[in-house]
Scaffold this active site. Structure first.
Site, PDB file in Angstrom:
ATOM      1  N   ARG A   8       1.695  -2.934  14.064  1.00 13.77           N
ATOM      2  CA  ARG A   8       1.422  -2.191  12.836  1.00 13.77           C
ATOM      3  C   ARG A   8       0.232  -1.257  13.014  1.00 13.77           C
ATOM      4  O   ARG A   8      -0.781  -1.637  13.596  1.00 13.77           O
ATOM      5  CB  ARG A   8       1.122  -3.142  11.675  1.00 13.77           C
ATOM      6  N   VAL A   9       0.399  -0.040  12.544  1.00 11.02           N
ATOM      7  CA  VAL A   9      -0.715   0.900  12.416  1.00 11.02           C
ATOM      8  C   VAL A   9      -0.662   1.454  11.000  1.00 11.02           C
ATOM      9  O   VAL A   9       0.391   1.455  10.356  1.00 11.02           O
ATOM     10  CB  VAL A   9      -0.643   2.049  13.448  1.00 11.02           C
ATOM     11  N   SER A  10      -1.792   1.937  10.511  1.00  4.43           N
ATOM     12  CA  SER A  10      -1.859   2.341   9.109  1.00  4.43           C
ATOM     13  C   SER A  10      -1.160   3.658   8.812  1.00  4.43           C
ATOM     14  O   SER A  10      -0.735   3.896   7.688  1.00  4.43           O
ATOM     15  CB  SER A  10      -3.324   2.428   8.662  1.00  4.43           C
ATOM     16  N   SER A  11      -1.033   4.523   9.816  1.00  3.31           N
ATOM     17  CA  SER A  11      -0.379   5.814   9.583  1.00  3.31           C
ATOM     18  C   SER A  11       0.352   6.256  10.844  1.00  3.31           C
ATOM     19  O   SER A  11       0.120   5.729  11.934  1.00  3.31           O
ATOM     20  CB  SER A  11      -1.409   6.876   9.179  1.00  3.31           C
ATOM     21  N   GLN A  14      -1.637   7.370  14.033  1.00  2.00           N
ATOM     22  CA  GLN A  14      -2.294   6.413  14.913  1.00  2.00           C
ATOM     23  C   GLN A  14      -1.368   5.973  16.037  1.00  2.00           C
ATOM     24  O   GLN A  14      -0.157   5.854  15.858  1.00  2.00           O
ATOM     25  CB  GLN A  14      -2.763   5.200  14.107  1.00  2.00           C
TER      26      GLN A  14
END
Length: 215
Positions: A8-11, A14
């Site tokens: 998982r990355v926030s955007s 990334q």
């Protein structure tokens, strides 16, 4: 037993390269790697939901770090219990050796230690959130006692704004033209224009016709 991974990355800006590199030694099939480009504030994420639907008893879920799983530790505890207790799958967090629910030397030590460590994390995180809120409340209270005001800074109106408002109210100038003359957007001008005319009327000022082109 199947091995799965969650990234998982926030955007979308990334990179997921570091998380993928950490997973390479575990030879996880590409079809078993699930990735969300989304905030970790909750677990309402499409790829995470698909992953959980696939997990079965005896499977292993691997994540790079606990914050890749999520940011809210109360929700993490709930999901952790669901995966390890209800589904019967194991979880391995690569950045925290103790967060590994797999059995050690034929006993349940792995699950026991991992559960305890995670609960401690959740307690510390919750305590820190409460302390932050307390500090914020104390800071705001202290600032108010010294007369500090909060909220958006007041919009600096042009010096001739009141006079232009009076002209508009008499019907000699439209609010749109007035806004352009003052270098303001129409919505900003009209919002302050209404306040200005209400203030003048409350003082007993008498005007003629209403302004043109209110829309």
């Amino acid at each position: 037993m199947e091995r799965y991974a969650y990234i998982r990355v926030s955007s979308k800006d990334q990179s997921i390269r570091r998380q993928r590199a950490a997973l390479e030694p575990y030879r996880i099939p590409e079809k078993n790697i699930f990735c969300d480009h989304q905030s970790g504030k909750d677990f309402d994420r499409p790829q995470y939901r698909k992953l959980v639907e696939r997990l079965q008893q005896g499977d292993l879920l691997i994540v790079k770090s606990i914050d890749r799983l999520g940011r809210n530790y109360n929700d993490i505890l709930s999901q952790w219990q669901h995966i390890t207790k209800e589904l019967g799958a194991d979880i391995l967090v690569l950045d925290m050796e103790l967060l590994d629910t797999r059995k050690k030397a034929g006993n349940l030590t792995g699950t026991l230690i991992a559960d305890l460590v995670l609960q401690i994390f959740a307690y510390v995180a919750q305590t820190e959130r409460e302390l932050i809120r307390q500090r914020q409340a104390e800071g705001i209270a202290a600032a108010k006692r010294t007369g500090k005001k909060f909220g958006r800074p007041q919009y600096a109106l042009p010096p001739d704004f009141p006079k232009v408002c009076e002209i508009c109210y008499r019907g000699e100038l439209s609010t749109r033209v007035a806004a352009e003359m003052l270098g303001m957007t129409h919505s900003t001008f009209y919002r302050h224009y209404r306040k200005e005319t209400e203030k003048l009327v409350s003082k007993g000022r008498q005007f003629g016709t209403q302004a043109k082109d209110m829309g």
